[in-house]
Design a protein around this motif. Structure first.
Motif, PDB file in Angstrom:
ATOM      1  N   LEU A 152      -6.073   3.892 -13.661  1.00 47.50           N
ATOM      2  CA  LEU A 152      -7.626   3.615 -13.786  1.00 47.50           C
ATOM      3  C   LEU A 152      -8.269   4.894 -14.076  1.00 47.50           C
ATOM      4  N   ALA A 153      -7.964   6.019 -13.193  1.00 47.77           N
ATOM      5  CA  ALA A 153      -8.473   7.217 -13.532  1.00 47.77           C
ATOM      6  C   ALA A 153      -8.231   7.717 -14.763  1.00 47.77           C
ATOM      7  N   SER A 154      -6.905   7.635 -15.392  1.00 44.13           N
ATOM      8  CA  SER A 154      -6.727   8.046 -16.569  1.00 44.13           C
ATOM      9  C   SER A 154      -7.566   7.409 -17.600  1.00 44.13           C
ATOM     10  N   ALA A 155      -7.661   6.183 -17.605  1.00 45.63           N
ATOM     11  CA  ALA A 155      -8.562   5.456 -18.457  1.00 45.63           C
ATOM     12  C   ALA A 155      -9.778   5.863 -18.788  1.00 45.63           C
ATOM     13  N   ILE A 156     -10.650   6.212 -17.696  1.00 45.11           N
ATOM     14  CA  ILE A 156     -11.958   6.488 -17.668  1.00 45.11           C
ATOM     15  C   ILE A 156     -12.079   8.018 -17.689  1.00 45.11           C
ATOM     16  N   ASN A 157     -11.019   8.612 -17.470  1.00 45.08           N
ATOM     17  CA  ASN A 157     -11.234  10.181 -17.389  1.00 45.08           C
ATOM     18  C   ASN A 157     -11.992  10.669 -16.290  1.00 45.08           C
ATOM     19  N   ASP A 158     -11.973   9.903 -15.208  1.00 44.77           N
ATOM     20  CA  ASP A 158     -12.746  10.364 -14.044  1.00 44.77           C
ATOM     21  C   ASP A 158     -11.989   9.956 -12.838  1.00 44.77           C
ATOM     22  N   SER A 159     -12.447  10.277 -11.722  1.00 47.11           N
ATOM     23  CA  SER A 159     -11.918   9.891 -10.582  1.00 47.11           C
ATOM     24  C   SER A 159     -12.577   8.631  -9.879  1.00 47.11           C
ATOM     25  N   VAL A 160     -11.874   8.158  -8.695  1.00 43.98           N
ATOM     26  CA  VAL A 160     -12.511   6.800  -8.445  1.00 43.98           C
ATOM     27  C   VAL A 160     -12.434   6.915  -6.863  1.00 43.98           C
ATOM     28  N   LEU A 161     -13.543   5.692  -6.322  1.00 42.60           N
ATOM     29  CA  LEU A 161     -13.411   5.537  -4.910  1.00 42.60           C
ATOM     30  C   LEU A 161     -12.477   4.455  -4.732  1.00 42.60           C
ATOM     31  N   TYR A 162     -11.672   4.866  -3.640  1.00 41.64           N
ATOM     32  CA  TYR A 162     -10.743   3.763  -3.016  1.00 41.64           C
ATOM     33  C   TYR A 162     -11.365   3.014  -2.089  1.00 41.64           C
ATOM     34  N   TYR A 163     -11.499   1.707  -2.283  1.00 38.41           N
ATOM     35  CA  TYR A 163     -12.102   0.676  -1.041  1.00 38.41           C
ATOM     36  C   TYR A 163     -11.085   0.356  -0.236  1.00 38.41           C
ATOM     37  N   ASP A 164     -11.133   0.939   0.710  1.00 42.66           N
ATOM     38  CA  ASP A 164      -9.954   0.585   1.906  1.00 42.66           C
ATOM     39  C   ASP A 164     -10.442  -0.561   2.738  1.00 42.66           C
ATOM     40  N   ILE A 165     -10.038  -1.620   2.494  1.00 39.77           N
ATOM     41  CA  ILE A 165     -10.254  -2.865   3.121  1.00 39.77           C
ATOM     42  C   ILE A 165      -9.192  -3.556   3.688  1.00 39.77           C
ATOM     43  N   PRO A 166      -8.173  -3.247   4.662  1.00 36.78           N
ATOM     44  CA  PRO A 166      -7.018  -4.016   4.551  1.00 36.78           C
ATOM     45  C   PRO A 166      -7.187  -5.168   5.352  1.00 36.78           C
ATOM     46  N   SER A 167      -8.161  -5.530   6.050  1.00 35.73           N
ATOM     47  CA  SER A 167      -8.282  -6.939   6.479  1.00 35.73           C
ATOM     48  C   SER A 167      -8.305  -7.984   5.431  1.00 35.73           C
ATOM     49  N   SER A 168      -8.941  -7.588   4.181  1.00 37.65           N
ATOM     50  CA  SER A 168      -8.895  -8.657   3.143  1.00 37.65           C
ATOM     51  C   SER A 168      -7.868  -8.171   2.166  1.00 37.65           C
ATOM     52  N   THR A 169      -7.289  -7.002   1.715  1.00 35.60           N
ATOM     53  CA  THR A 169      -6.360  -6.983   0.753  1.00 35.60           C
ATOM     54  C   THR A 169      -5.053  -6.933   1.388  1.00 35.60           C
ATOM     55  N   HIS A 170      -4.985  -6.586   2.765  1.00 33.95           N
ATOM     56  CA  HIS A 170      -3.496  -6.590   3.394  1.00 33.95           C
ATOM     57  C   HIS A 170      -2.700  -5.711   2.899  1.00 33.95           C
ATOM     58  N   ILE A 171      -3.499  -4.351   2.454  1.00 30.28           N
ATOM     59  CA  ILE A 171      -2.904  -3.223   1.882  1.00 30.28           C
ATOM     60  C   ILE A 171      -3.485  -2.109   2.428  1.00 30.28           C
ATOM     61  N   ASP A 172      -2.511  -1.465   3.268  1.00 29.53           N
ATOM     62  CA  ASP A 172      -2.906  -0.302   4.352  1.00 29.53           C
ATOM     63  C   ASP A 172      -2.790   1.238   3.524  1.00 29.53           C
ATOM     64  N   LEU A 173      -4.034   1.916   3.635  1.00 27.84           N
ATOM     65  CA  LEU A 173      -3.906   3.161   3.204  1.00 27.84           C
ATOM     66  C   LEU A 173      -3.097   3.968   4.176  1.00 27.84           C
ATOM     67  N   ASN A 174      -1.749   3.999   4.094  1.00 29.05           N
ATOM     68  CA  ASN A 174      -0.909   4.792   5.080  1.00 29.05           C
ATOM     69  C   ASN A 174      -1.035   6.327   4.623  1.00 29.05           C
ATOM     70  N   THR A 175      -1.617   7.085   5.483  1.00 28.67           N
ATOM     71  CA  THR A 175      -1.865   8.463   5.133  1.00 28.67           C
ATOM     72  C   THR A 175      -0.364   9.096   5.492  1.00 28.67           C
ATOM     73  N   ASP A 176       0.736   8.443   6.049  1.00 26.95           N
ATOM     74  CA  ASP A 176       1.910   9.041   6.297  1.00 26.95           C
ATOM     75  C   ASP A 176       2.734   9.099   5.234  1.00 26.95           C
ATOM     76  N   ASP A 177       2.464   8.094   4.150  1.00 24.65           N
ATOM     77  CA  ASP A 177       3.464   7.721   3.232  1.00 24.65           C
ATOM     78  C   ASP A 177       3.395   8.769   2.101  1.00 24.65           C
ATOM     79  N   PRO A 178       4.621   9.216   1.576  1.00 28.41           N
ATOM     80  CA  PRO A 178       4.401  10.475   0.595  1.00 28.41           C
ATOM     81  C   PRO A 178       3.766   9.992  -0.687  1.00 28.41           C
TER      82      PRO A 178
END
Length: 328
Positions: free
Chosen positions: A153-179
């Motif tokens: 996504l960032a490469s396509a727009i040549n810019d950085s992105v806001l990560y919308y971290d909402i695991p209660s809805s996406t069930h995807i956890d932004l695990n800061t221990d994952d490499p």
């Protein structure tokens, strides 16, 4: 030509930039309050531009620092891509007409990377600087796949992105221990995070991985702990009608009367809990119509409209004037 992003990029999807870390402040000058806008529909279930403008004008008058378009309370995944793009374009035109700077965030989250890229490019073409996205859900994606969604996504727009971290809805956890997540956060691809996550302690880990990442709190009920972690601001659904109260909460938090902030947050959370019980988007639409004259329409199916009993509960809690800043 690749637009520079906040820090040195090492991921091969984006190449390398030479921008210095010091070019971006690690702290905002003030705590920013970004209103998560509703999507307003007319009686034919079409986007109602005039009432959207009425809402955005209200938010600007009340001091919003920005508007987040097409998020959860904006019924994002119940909208057609063309409708989302239309609202990005309207919001960009609106921001250009205001008499002060206004940050517009376009949420482009989608199951398909290609769809997200299509909407992100349209938002950038309309003049929106800030692109936001939830991670793709439904499929059991690996964290490497999630990371590469943001790299693409960032490469396509040549810019950085806001990560919308909402695991209660996406069930995807932004695990800061994952490499793979650590590499993503260090890469500069993620310039900001909307932390709609009960694990507030992760803010420190995110900042240790990349101090240039802007952190927005996403749960209004957790203003106090997030301020304790020195977040940069908040993106809130209830800012559609309680923005002055939260501005006052921030002011009191930094004052000699900071002990009062606990009661203030308790009051606003009492209102929020009722809205969550009956259905947040529908409840805020009812409040805007009944209290502010903004005809916000109904929610889209499968969300259900409010019952008479639900409206009564909302009126009862609002009549207690818990969020009336004139009494403070």
């Amino acid at each position: 030509m690749v637009v520079p992003i906040p820090i040195i990029i090492t991921n091969p999807a984006l190449g390398t930039t030479n921008r210095k870390k010091g070019d971006q402040n690690t702290q905002m000058e003030k705590t920013k309050l970004i209103a998560a806008s509703l999507s307003i529909f007319d009686n034919n279930n079409q986007v109602n531009d005039s009432e959207m403008l009425n809402l955005w004008n209200k938010l600007v008058e009340e001091g919003a620092d920005g508007i987040f378009i097409g998020g959860s309370v904006g019924e994002c995944f119940l909208l057609k891509n063309s409708e989302r793009i239309h609202m990005f374009e309207e919001a960009s035109r609106f921001a250009a007409s205001t008499n002060r700077p206004l940050d517009i965030y376009a949420h482009v989250g989608a199951l398909s990377t290609d769809e997200a890229i299509e909407m992100a490019r349209a938002a950038k073409s309309a003049g929106i600087k800030h692109i936001a996205s939830t991670p793709p859900f439904y499929f059991s994606l690996s964290r490497k796949e999630v990371a590469h969604y943001y790299y693409d996504l960032a490469s396509a727009i040549n810019d950085s992105v806001l990560y919308y971290d909402i695991p209660s809805s996406t069930h995807i956890d932004l695990n800061t221990d994952d490499p793979d997540i650590q590499s993503l956060l260090k890469s500069g691809v993620i310039s900001a995070i909307k932390h709609t996550n009960l694990q507030s302690y992760r803010v420190n880990k995110i900042k240790s991985l990349n101090p240039n990442i802007t952190i927005f709190g996403g749960f209004e009920s957790r203003v106090i702990p997030m301020m304790g972690y020195h977040c940069n601001g908040f993106i809130g659904s209830t800012f559609n009608f309680m923005l002055p109260q939260y501005r006052k909460i921030i002011e009191v938090y930094h004052s000699s009367q900071s002990s009062k902030v606990y009661r203030m947050v308790q009051d606003t959370t009492s209102v929020l809990n009722v809205l969550l019980e009956v259905g947040l988007p529908a409840a805020i639409k009812y409040i805007l119509a009944s209290r502010y004259g903004i005809q916000a329409g109904e929610v889209r199916r499968p969300l259900l409209p409010l019952t008479l009993e639900a409206k009564k509960k909302i009126d009862e809690i609002l009549n207690q004037k818990l969020f009336d800043v004139t009494s403070l």
